[in-house]
Design an enzyme around this catalytic site. Structure first.
Site, PDB file in Angstrom:
ATOM      1  N   THR A  30     -23.398  10.321 -27.144  1.00 49.34           N
ATOM      2  CA  THR A  30     -23.925   8.954 -27.038  1.00 49.34           C
ATOM      3  C   THR A  30     -25.059   8.925 -26.007  1.00 49.34           C
ATOM      4  OG1 THR A  30     -21.624   8.297 -27.396  1.00 49.34           O
ATOM      5  CG2 THR A  30     -23.210   6.541 -26.990  1.00 49.34           C
ATOM      6  N   ASP A  82     -24.105   6.013 -19.405  1.00 44.35           N
ATOM      7  CA  ASP A  82     -23.285   7.177 -19.748  1.00 44.35           C
ATOM      8  C   ASP A  82     -22.272   6.801 -20.822  1.00 44.35           C
ATOM      9  OD1 ASP A  82     -22.206   9.717 -19.674  1.00 44.35           O
ATOM     10  OD2 ASP A  82     -21.749   9.692 -17.542  1.00 44.35           O
ATOM     11  N   GLU A 104     -21.094  13.123 -13.147  1.00 43.64           N
ATOM     12  CA  GLU A 104     -21.136  11.750 -13.689  1.00 43.64           C
ATOM     13  C   GLU A 104     -20.543  10.754 -12.701  1.00 43.64           C
ATOM     14  OE1 GLU A 104     -20.896  12.749 -18.471  1.00 43.64           O
ATOM     15  OE2 GLU A 104     -19.049  12.429 -17.366  1.00 43.64           O
TER      16      GLU A 104
HETATM   17  C1  5RP Z   1     -18.975  13.966 -20.636  1.00 48.44           C
HETATM   18  C2  5RP Z   1     -18.505  12.598 -20.863  1.00 48.44           C
HETATM   19  C3  5RP Z   1     -19.009  11.892 -22.077  1.00 48.44           C
HETATM   20  O1  5RP Z   1     -19.696  10.761 -21.675  1.00 48.44           O
HETATM   21  C4  5RP Z   1     -17.839  11.527 -22.937  1.00 48.44           C
HETATM   22  O2  5RP Z   1     -17.127  12.713 -23.253  1.00 48.44           O
HETATM   23  C5  5RP Z   1     -18.290  10.847 -24.232  1.00 48.44           C
HETATM   24  O3  5RP Z   1     -18.987  11.743 -25.026  1.00 48.44           O
HETATM   25  P1  5RP Z   1     -19.523  11.335 -26.466  1.00 48.44           P
HETATM   26  O4  5RP Z   1     -20.564  10.288 -26.264  1.00 48.44           O
HETATM   27  O5  5RP Z   1     -20.076  12.626 -27.029  1.00 48.44           O
HETATM   28  O6  5RP Z   1     -18.341  10.847 -27.264  1.00 48.44           O
HETATM   29  O7  5RP Z   1     -17.759  12.015 -20.109  1.00 48.44           O
HETATM   30  O8  5RP Z   1     -18.402  14.536 -19.488  1.00 48.44           O
END
Ligand code: 5RP
Length: 221
Positions: A30, A82, A104
């Site tokens: 995402t 994020d 993060e």
């Molecule tokens: C990475 C994360 C990502 O933001 C979380 O895993 C979501 O990922 P995606 O958008 O691919 O579903 O925390 O450490």
């Protein structure tokens, strides 16, 4: 369908970006939409700089033409965007399926505003479907595992094919399934634990897209 929803959530969050901002770029599929579309806006003249929360996001941002800052030189950022693995109505999240939760968490905490972008499949009534990822100093692996089990977790060492997965910092990750939401302070207090994926207070807002409709959740109070 999820992919289009991820992109719609990313586009909605990007409307919060203002000229001159330092933007924290998250990690994952995402966040990748955020980076790609922010790059388009930068190439169209939007003057922002960014910090990346992983090597992968850094490479993506460079390729998109976004000027990156070294976070080691910064004490705060304006806006962090994020993804999340789970988010509840109180904007509490589990993050870290992509292994970037330590950086993060730092960038989210440094951000004047932290927004999550997600498709509707990430929204849960109660956190806990996903395990809580815990990044551990290799020296403390067995010790930290035992302490996490003592907190009630079923602990799995994350693997990358045949060898233990390593974060961008070179550390292993213990994925911890707790029977009930644990106290994040108890996890963080274990010596050798470097970071974990429980984000209970950091998130200010979320843009969540479900079947093409984007909803904004804002932290109350
Ligand atoms: C990475 C994360 C990502 O933001 C979380 O895993 C979501 O990922 P995606 O958008 O691919 O579903 O925390 O450490």
């Amino acid at each position: 369908m999820h992919e289009r929803d991820k992109e719609l959530a990313a586009l909605a969050a990007l409307d919060e970006v203002r000229p001159g901002m330092v933007v924290g770029l998250g990690t994952g599929s995402t966040a990748a939409h955020v980076i790609r579309h922010l790059g388009e806006r930068v190439r169209g003249g939007l003057a922002v700089t960014a910090v990346a929360t992983s090597h992968a996001s850094e490479a993506m941002a460079r390729a998109a033409g976004i000027t990156l800052r070294d976070f080691a030189d910064l004490s705060d950022v304006d806006l962090a965007i994020d993804g999340a693995d789970e988010i509840d109505d109180g904007l509490r999240c589990i993050k870290g399926a992509g292994g970037a939760m330590l950086r993060e968490k730092i960038v989210a905490t440094a951000a004047r505003r932290m927004v999550v972008v997600a498709d509707g499949s990430k929204r849960v009534a109660a956190l806990g479907r996903a395990p809580v990822p815990v990044e551990v100093l290799p020296f403390a692996l067995a010790f930290a595992r035992a302490r996490l089990e003592a907190l009630g977790a079923r602990v799995t060492l994350r693997m990358a094919v045949a060898t233990p997965y390593r974060t961008d910092q070179g550390n292993p990750v213990l994925d911890c399934a707790f029977p009930a939401l644990p106290d994040p302070a108890a996890i963080a207090a274990i010596p050798g634990v470097l970071g974990h994926g429980l984000f209970l207070t950091e998130v200010d807002a979320a843009w969540i897209a479900t079947d093409g409709t984007v909803t904004r959740l804002e932290r109350q109070g």
